[in-house]
Design a protein around this motif. Structure first.
Motif, PDB file in Angstrom:
ATOM      1  N   ASN A 197       9.590  28.060  -8.504  1.00  0.00           N
ATOM      2  CA  ASN A 197       8.579  28.596  -7.594  1.00  0.00           C
ATOM      3  C   ASN A 197       7.768  29.667  -8.308  1.00  0.00           C
ATOM      4  OD1 ASN A 197       9.528  27.015  -5.430  1.00  0.00           O
ATOM      5  ND2 ASN A 197      11.051  28.558  -4.891  1.00  0.00           N
ATOM      6  N   ASN A 209      -3.471  30.834  -8.770  1.00  0.00           N
ATOM      7  CA  ASN A 209      -2.548  30.092  -7.904  1.00  0.00           C
ATOM      8  C   ASN A 209      -2.699  28.583  -8.090  1.00  0.00           C
ATOM      9  OD1 ASN A 209      -5.112  30.703  -6.630  1.00  0.00           O
ATOM     10  ND2 ASN A 209      -4.334  29.693  -4.791  1.00  0.00           N
ATOM     11  N   TYR A 210      -3.922  28.106  -8.386  1.00  0.00           N
ATOM     12  CA  TYR A 210      -4.118  26.681  -8.626  1.00  0.00           C
ATOM     13  C   TYR A 210      -3.473  26.262  -9.955  1.00  0.00           C
ATOM     14  CZ  TYR A 210      -7.564  27.399  -4.960  1.00  0.00           C
ATOM     15  OH  TYR A 210      -8.176  27.742  -3.779  1.00  0.00           O
ATOM     16  N   GLU A 213       0.160  26.027  -9.301  1.00  0.00           N
ATOM     17  CA  GLU A 213       0.408  24.823  -8.505  1.00  0.00           C
ATOM     18  C   GLU A 213       0.381  23.581  -9.390  1.00  0.00           C
ATOM     19  OE1 GLU A 213       0.952  22.720  -4.840  1.00  0.00           O
ATOM     20  OE2 GLU A 213       0.738  24.880  -5.043  1.00  0.00           O
ATOM     21  N   ASP A 214      -0.558  23.539 -10.320  1.00  0.00           N
ATOM     22  CA  ASP A 214      -0.778  22.341 -11.120  1.00  0.00           C
ATOM     23  C   ASP A 214       0.188  22.235 -12.302  1.00  0.00           C
ATOM     24  OD1 ASP A 214      -2.516  19.983 -11.581  1.00  0.00           O
ATOM     25  OD2 ASP A 214      -2.996  21.023 -13.453  1.00  0.00           O
ATOM     26  N   ILE A 217       4.935  25.179 -11.200  1.00  0.00           N
ATOM     27  CA  ILE A 217       6.004  24.938 -10.229  1.00  0.00           C
ATOM     28  C   ILE A 217       6.482  23.494 -10.276  1.00  0.00           C
ATOM     29  CG2 ILE A 217       5.092  26.743  -8.736  1.00  0.00           C
ATOM     30  CD1 ILE A 217       4.244  24.476  -6.775  1.00  0.00           C
ATOM     31  N   PHE A 223       6.972  25.781  -4.353  1.00  0.00           N
ATOM     32  CA  PHE A 223       5.764  26.324  -3.745  1.00  0.00           C
ATOM     33  C   PHE A 223       5.248  27.518  -4.544  1.00  0.00           C
ATOM     34  CE2 PHE A 223       9.208  28.809  -2.002  1.00  0.00           C
ATOM     35  CZ  PHE A 223       8.698  30.106  -1.877  1.00  0.00           C
ATOM     36  N   VAL A 224       4.008  27.893  -4.257  1.00  0.00           N
ATOM     37  CA  VAL A 224       3.380  29.075  -4.845  1.00  0.00           C
ATOM     38  C   VAL A 224       3.090  30.080  -3.742  1.00  0.00           C
ATOM     39  CG1 VAL A 224       1.380  29.976  -6.099  1.00  0.00           C
ATOM     40  CG2 VAL A 224       2.328  27.747  -6.721  1.00  0.00           C
ATOM     41  N   VAL A 255      -0.381  28.922   0.734  1.00  0.00           N
ATOM     42  CA  VAL A 255      -1.015  28.151  -0.335  1.00  0.00           C
ATOM     43  C   VAL A 255      -1.622  26.898   0.267  1.00  0.00           C
ATOM     44  CG1 VAL A 255       0.499  28.985  -2.134  1.00  0.00           C
ATOM     45  CG2 VAL A 255       1.167  26.988  -0.818  1.00  0.00           C
ATOM     46  N   SER A 258      -1.573  19.953  -0.858  1.00  0.00           N
ATOM     47  CA  SER A 258      -1.842  19.311  -2.139  1.00  0.00           C
ATOM     48  C   SER A 258      -3.262  18.767  -2.199  1.00  0.00           C
ATOM     49  CB  SER A 258      -0.828  18.184  -2.371  1.00  0.00           C
ATOM     50  OG  SER A 258      -0.885  17.242  -1.319  1.00  0.00           O
ATOM     51  N   THR A 261      -5.587  21.697  -2.575  1.00  0.00           N
ATOM     52  CA  THR A 261      -5.476  22.221  -3.930  1.00  0.00           C
ATOM     53  C   THR A 261      -6.272  21.368  -4.900  1.00  0.00           C
ATOM     54  OG1 THR A 261      -3.301  23.131  -3.485  1.00  0.00           O
ATOM     55  CG2 THR A 261      -3.858  22.759  -5.790  1.00  0.00           C
ATOM     56  N   TRP A 265      -9.261  22.742  -7.074  1.00  0.00           N
ATOM     57  CA  TRP A 265      -9.013  22.823  -8.513  1.00  0.00           C
ATOM     58  C   TRP A 265     -10.178  22.269  -9.324  1.00  0.00           C
ATOM     59  CZ3 TRP A 265      -6.020  25.232 -11.779  1.00  0.00           C
ATOM     60  CH2 TRP A 265      -5.829  24.727 -13.056  1.00  0.00           C
TER      61      TRP A 265
END
Length: 282
Positions: A197, A209-210, A213-214, A217, A223-224, A255, A258, A261, A265
């Motif tokens: 995480n 954070n992206y 996420e990408d 994690i 999760f972020v 967050v 998906s 995101t 992104w």
């Protein structure tokens, strides 16, 4: 009950040295060590915990003393929080195991608090006091998320408990700029049953954070969590710990989904593509 520490870990990861000849003395020592290990009691079976958690705190050059203090204070405050304590006490074994580490460059990691069992309010408050008393060990360095994940994974693979879940909780304010690609390390860590995480501190890099996420994690229910700046870290780490310990969402997720995101992104893909892999900007 109070927090109890396992036998101390080394302060820093040992660096590889030249291989020594495998003579009779070395073989005898090795066989003796194996015999002692086989004769020792099964500590893991004796100490079941609901969660083994590595709290990996950014200590790279981008983190000044006041920012590191906010991370340290935020963690301590979180373990004093009634909701965090309630989450710990709500598990089947009503205890978790925690270790706190600092990370920076690829070979720069330090254990601030060795593996410690937190078994209720007294244990959580004791751990909070220990966190409050920490002194920073790594004063500068690059940002090697890959190195941090490798180090944290090694601690999880050798922890002295029987844990239902293995989790790395990595906080950071920048992208990987030293060591192997994060995705490569992530793949190997997740393959061993570990969840990674992230807590992205986005004051300098709004799209961090992206990136987490990408590329960072992974694993079951990964999760972020987002901290808008270091002043927001105490709120973010409290929320993150509750979610990790309970393995369930609390209120609204912080967050994007998906699909959201992926949409968000794309506008930043060009920005990332123009950055060299070892850019000191991150």
């Amino acid at each position: 009950m109070s927090a109890s520490a396992a036998p101390p870990w080394p302060a820093r990861r040992l660096q590889p040295t030249a291989a020594a000849p495998w003579g009779p003395t070395l073989w005898a020592s090795l066989l003796c060590g194996v015999a002692l290990l086989l004769a020792a009691p099964d500590v893991r079976a004796q100490t079941p915990v609901d969660l083994a958690l590595v709290l990996a705190v950014d200590s790279s050059a981008s983190v000044d003393e006041s920012e590191f203090a906010l991370q340290r204070g935020g963690m301590a405050q979180a373990f004093r929080d009634p909701e965090v304590i309630k989450a710990i006490e709500s598990g089947p074994f009503k205890r978790i195991a925690v270790t706190v580490v600092e990370w920076a460059g690829h070979a720069d990691q330090a254990i601030d608090i060795p593996w410690t069992v937190v078994d209720g309010a007294a244990g959580a408050l004791d751990l909070a006091d220990r966190i409050d008393g920490l002194e920073r060990q790594i004063l500068t360095g690059a940002t090697s998320i890959a190195g941090a994940l490798s180090f944290a994974n090694s601690l999880l693979l050798s922890h002295p408990f029987e844990a239902d879940r293995l989790v790395i909780d990595l906080s950071g304010d920048g992208r990987n700029n030293q060591g192997p690609p994060v995705e490569t390390i992530r793949k190997g860590v997740v393959a061993q049953g570990v969840t990674i995480n992230g807590l992205a501190i986005v004051n300098e890099h709004p799209t961090l954070n992206y990136y987490f996420e990408d590329r960072v994690i992974g694993g079951t229910a990964a999760f972020v969590e987002v901290a808008n700046d270091y002043g927001d870290y105490p709120r973010a780490i409290r929320r993150k710990l509750i979610r990790e310990i309970r393995t369930m969402n609390i209120s609204a997720p912080s967050v994007p989904t998906s699909q959201e995101t992926a949409r968000a992104w794309r506008p930043h893909a060009t920005e990332l593509a123009t950055l060299p892999a070892a850019s000191e900007r991150w």
